[in-house]
Scaffold this active site. Structure first.
Site, mmCIF file in Angstrom:
data_model
loop_
_atom_site.group_PDB
_atom_site.id
_atom_site.type_symbol
_atom_site.label_atom_id
_atom_site.label_comp_id
_atom_site.label_asym_id
_atom_site.label_seq_id
_atom_site.Cartn_x
_atom_site.Cartn_y
_atom_site.Cartn_z
ATOM 1 N N GLY A 55 2.823 -1.005 4.275
ATOM 2 C CA GLY A 55 2.828 0.400 3.863
ATOM 3 C C GLY A 55 4.252 0.850 3.579
ATOM 4 N N GLY A 56 4.858 1.533 4.559
ATOM 5 C CA GLY A 56 6.185 2.139 4.396
ATOM 6 C C GLY A 56 7.208 1.240 3.713
ATOM 7 C CD GLU A 94 -3.393 -2.215 7.448
ATOM 8 O OE1 GLU A 94 -2.263 -2.438 7.018
ATOM 9 O OE2 GLU A 94 -4.044 -1.202 7.144
ATOM 10 C CB SER A 100 5.288 -1.275 11.886
ATOM 11 O OG SER A 100 4.829 0.045 12.103
ATOM 12 N N GLY A 113 2.554 2.656 10.614
ATOM 13 C CA GLY A 113 3.513 3.744 10.405
ATOM 14 C C GLY A 113 4.230 4.173 11.671
ATOM 15 C CD GLU A 122 -2.913 5.807 6.607
ATOM 16 O OE1 GLU A 122 -2.892 5.863 5.364
ATOM 17 O OE2 GLU A 122 -1.989 5.321 7.287
ATOM 18 C CG ASN A 147 -1.699 1.241 1.422
ATOM 19 O OD1 ASN A 147 -1.814 2.044 0.495
ATOM 20 N ND2 ASN A 147 -2.253 1.437 2.613
ATOM 21 C CD1 TRP A 148 3.536 0.991 -2.873
ATOM 22 C CD2 TRP A 148 3.486 2.153 -4.792
ATOM 23 N NE1 TRP A 148 4.220 0.277 -3.817
ATOM 24 C CE2 TRP A 148 4.209 0.951 -5.005
ATOM 25 C CE3 TRP A 148 3.324 3.035 -5.858
ATOM 26 C CZ2 TRP A 148 4.772 0.631 -6.239
ATOM 27 C CZ3 TRP A 148 3.884 2.716 -7.088
ATOM 28 C CH2 TRP A 148 4.607 1.530 -7.272
ATOM 29 C CE LYS A 149 -0.147 3.483 4.675
ATOM 30 N NZ LYS A 149 -0.051 3.622 6.104
ATOM 31 C CG HIS A 152 -5.889 2.171 5.085
ATOM 32 N ND1 HIS A 152 -5.470 3.142 5.954
ATOM 33 C CD2 HIS A 152 -4.867 1.282 4.983
ATOM 34 C CE1 HIS A 152 -4.225 2.856 6.358
ATOM 35 N NE2 HIS A 152 -3.847 1.734 5.776
HETATM 36 P P1 PGA Z 1 2.824 0.576 7.566
HETATM 37 O O1 PGA Z 1 1.349 0.751 6.928
HETATM 38 O O2 PGA Z 1 3.375 -0.736 7.056
HETATM 39 O O3 PGA Z 1 3.608 1.766 7.069
HETATM 40 O O4 PGA Z 1 2.669 0.553 9.048
HETATM 41 C C1 PGA Z 1 0.470 -0.321 6.800
HETATM 42 C C2 PGA Z 1 -0.842 0.161 6.187
HETATM 43 O O5 PGA Z 1 -1.328 1.227 6.569
HETATM 44 O O6 PGA Z 1 -1.424 -0.514 5.315
#
Ligand code: PGA
Length: 261
Positions: free
Chosen positions: A241-242, A174, A220, A180, A104, A12-14, A102
């Protein structure tokens, strides 16, 4: 005995990587991954909307086995929804997977459980696979209501879906406090919640659906921690994500069997 579930690891590149950077990132990832990796794990990448057309062209031209995903969509097919993107448009761009709900989006854009349920239905209506995200906040975890929260999110999203529809879906657990932050849940804590999610699917939908639905852990995840999550009996994949922004790190996550340490 549980049905065989093909592992699925998603990046997930956001809101990162413009379409030029996206091409470089996916080319490098494709170079690092081998046939045996794709045979063992379904790999999806979820770039921003503006990258999707370039990604589709690259994936088609080079016949890559990386599956294209989106990060969101609107539940309606068309209409006066300024700034939104229809699931019809995503399907047309060769998108196979769409992240819905998600944390966010729930947190910053006010998406409710009911709205998320409509998106799940819309994504499936257009032949794509939803990756339904659920998870608790730190306060909810500390006050002992994490499982109730997550079960409720699963129930509202899935109660109107058929058993076959749920079988083909992906759910991502999640914990919001782990996204993050560099603080991942322990593999055993994640397993406990993921097992509870599977039980909830059995209660709300059906036992066969619960045995087939693939459930990811996200929050993470790094190359060094991927294998211990993947060793858990109910965890079928990872939503990253990251660490998915670095193709070398993401490839090592996909190759968790080889890099288990
Ligand atoms: P993260 O994000 O790996 O940067 O913690 C995961 C996500 O939000 O899908």
């Amino acid at each position: 005995m549980a049905t065989e579930r093909l592992p699925i690891i998603s990046g997930n590149w956001k809101m990162n990587n413009n379409h030029f950077e996206a091409i470089q990132c996916v080319q490098k990832l494709a170079y690092l991954l081998q046939k045996e990796d794709f045979d063992a794990v379904e790999v999806t990448v979820h770039p921003p909307f503006t990258d999707l057309r370039s990604m589709q062209t690259l994936i088609d031209a080079d016949q890559l086995r990386i599956r294209l995903g989106a990060q969101n969509c609107h539940p309606e097919e068309k209409g006066a929804f300024t700034g939104e993107v229809s699931p019809v448009f995503l399907a047309k761009l060769g998108v196979h997977f769409v992240i819905v709900g998600h944390s966010e989006r729930r947190e910053h854009f006010g998406e409710t459980d009911e709205f998320v349920a409509r998106k799940v239905a819309a994504v499936q209506k257009h032949g794509m696979t939803p990756i339904l995200c659920v998870g608790e906040t730190l306060a909810e975890r500390e006050s002992g209501v994490a499982l109730d929260k997550v079960r409720h999110q699963v129930r509202v999203a899935l109660e109107k879906r058929s058993s076959d529809q749920v079988k083909s879906m992906v759910i991502a657990y999640e914990p919001i406090w782990a996204i993050g932050t560099g603080k991942n849940a322990t593999a055993t804590d994640a397993q406990e919640v993921v097992a509870a999610i599977r039980e909830e699917v059995a209660a709300v939908v059906s036992r066969p659906a619960a045995q087939s639905v693939r459930i990811q852990y996200g929050g993470s995840v790094k190359a060094g921690t991927a294998a211990e999550f993947m060793r858990q009996p109910d965890i079928d994949g990872l939503l990253v994500g990251g660490a998915s922004l670095d193709p070398t790190e993401f490839a090592r996550i996909v190759q968790y069997r080889r890099h288990a340490y």
